[in-house]
Design an enzyme around this catalytic site. Sequence first.
Site, PDB file in Angstrom:
ATOM      1  N   HIS A 123       0.842  -1.192   0.000  1.00 45.40           N
ATOM      2  CA  HIS A 123       0.000   0.000   0.000  1.00 45.40           C
ATOM      3  C   HIS A 123       0.881   1.247   0.000  1.00 45.40           C
ATOM      4  CE1 HIS A 123      -3.968  -1.821   1.775  1.00 45.40           C
ATOM      5  NE2 HIS A 123      -3.577  -2.394   0.664  1.00 45.40           N
TER       6      HIS A 123
ATOM      7  N   TYR B  43     -10.437   5.392   5.255  1.00 45.89           N
ATOM      8  CA  TYR B  43     -10.995   5.783   6.550  1.00 45.89           C
ATOM      9  C   TYR B  43     -12.146   6.755   6.308  1.00 45.89           C
ATOM     10  CZ  TYR B  43      -6.780   3.996   8.918  1.00 45.89           C
ATOM     11  OH  TYR B  43      -5.766   3.203   9.400  1.00 45.89           O
TER      12      TYR B  43
ATOM     13  N   PRO C  38      -7.548  -0.166  17.103  1.00 42.80           N
ATOM     14  CA  PRO C  38      -7.086  -0.654  15.797  1.00 42.80           C
ATOM     15  C   PRO C  38      -7.033   0.423  14.723  1.00 42.80           C
ATOM     16  CG  PRO C  38      -9.350  -1.338  16.188  1.00 42.80           C
ATOM     17  CD  PRO C  38      -8.865  -0.713  17.477  1.00 42.80           C
TER      18      PRO C  38
ATOM     19  N   LYS D 237      -1.645  -0.485  14.607  1.00 47.82           N
ATOM     20  CA  LYS D 237      -0.377  -0.564  15.335  1.00 47.82           C
ATOM     21  C   LYS D 237      -0.220  -1.814  16.205  1.00 47.82           C
ATOM     22  CE  LYS D 237       1.221   3.096  13.641  1.00 47.82           C
ATOM     23  NZ  LYS D 237       2.171   2.890  12.544  1.00 47.82           N
TER      24      LYS D 237
ATOM     25  N   TYR E 284       1.990   6.411  10.335  1.00 54.29           N
ATOM     26  CA  TYR E 284       1.268   5.291   9.749  1.00 54.29           C
ATOM     27  C   TYR E 284       2.230   4.189   9.303  1.00 54.29           C
ATOM     28  CZ  TYR E 284      -2.151   2.761   6.949  1.00 54.29           C
ATOM     29  OH  TYR E 284      -2.958   1.783   6.427  1.00 54.29           O
TER      30      TYR E 284
END
Length: 393
Positions: free
Chosen positions: A75, A204, A296, A300, A388
């Site tokens: 990704h 998201y 979540p 992580k 991230y």
Amino acid sequence: MTQHRTQVAIIGAGPSGLLLGQLLHKAGIDNIILERQTGDYVLGRIRAGILEQVTVDLMREAGVGERLDAEGIVHHSIELVFGGQRHPIDVTGLTGGKVVTAYGQTEVTRDLMDARAAAGLPTVYEAENVQLHDFDGDKPRITYTQGGQTHTLNCDFIAGCDGYHGVARATVKDRVTEYEKVYPFGWLGVLSETPPVSPHAIVYGNSPRGFSLCSMRSMTRSRYYVQVPLTDKVEEWSDERFWDELKRRVDPELAARIVTGPSIEKSIAPLRSFVAEPLRFGRLFLAGDAGHIVPPTGAKGLNLAATDVKYLSTALVEYFQDKSSQGIDTYSERSLKRIWKAERFSWWLTTLMHRFPDSEGIGQKLQEAELEYLVNSKALSTSLAENYVGLPL
């Protein structure tokens, strides 16, 4: 009573315990893993699926990266949905080329289990009444029963990789300081045999109806979530209701692309932040969920556990090979520095993307303002991207 001896006794056959065992084996350090559940039960846990580079590198170092490299999906970006529009964040571009990889925790566990079995390394499943003894001295031991027979495992060190509800944390509960934040909602998650709506990015969503997340496990298996009240029951959510709700929480173009199908797993998970300090007690160490839990939202949990394992495996190798105790002496401090940074990021992203009881009025306006600032500020977008993909060790 049957007596056994090993250098490192590992409690818990989840990803962190198995990864630690494999890394120690590669360094020539004997280890035995004790697990209270069956192997099938451990494999049946549906958990995380986004791996930072540190986790990918550790899998390769452990000699179990072949399938990950072949099947993992890289990704390069994430996408934020709010106000009915989608905004991409170029994670790779903002971090100098760093990426994350979509590869399910179940597959990580399977690869590590297979490698352990192929090497003939001992794992004791269905170990009951596990108790830890004398870990403040130089001769720790563990007693347990299996199949009605009592065993004693003598060792040099104990690694507690058995999660929040495990015996390792419970044994030292009166010696730790616990920090905890419980969030007033949960995630309803659905796993389906459908192609992901966004194969190379996680989406998201922040909407007036609540948070949503579009993720994946492979090119044919998707993982989706919607925020729900903690009072909701899985039985109240039919597949049809779930898909309809998910589509209402993303932008129209993305909603039209979502491929629906029967759920193969559906569950509601509460969200919370938790840290135990310290993580070392003589010759007992806590790693992974035994020492910390993150919401979540920031992906992580598994990656923090892998970082613990990296620090701990390196420290134990230094102890046995170089006769140095520096690594084990600084394990707790080093791990906690990284843990708290990940806790902060996960808290921030959770706060930014979810509906809270005070989200109406000023709370919602402040969320909207920060989201607008985030997608239009290279500095804040870079901060999001850096956290991230994982901060440097």
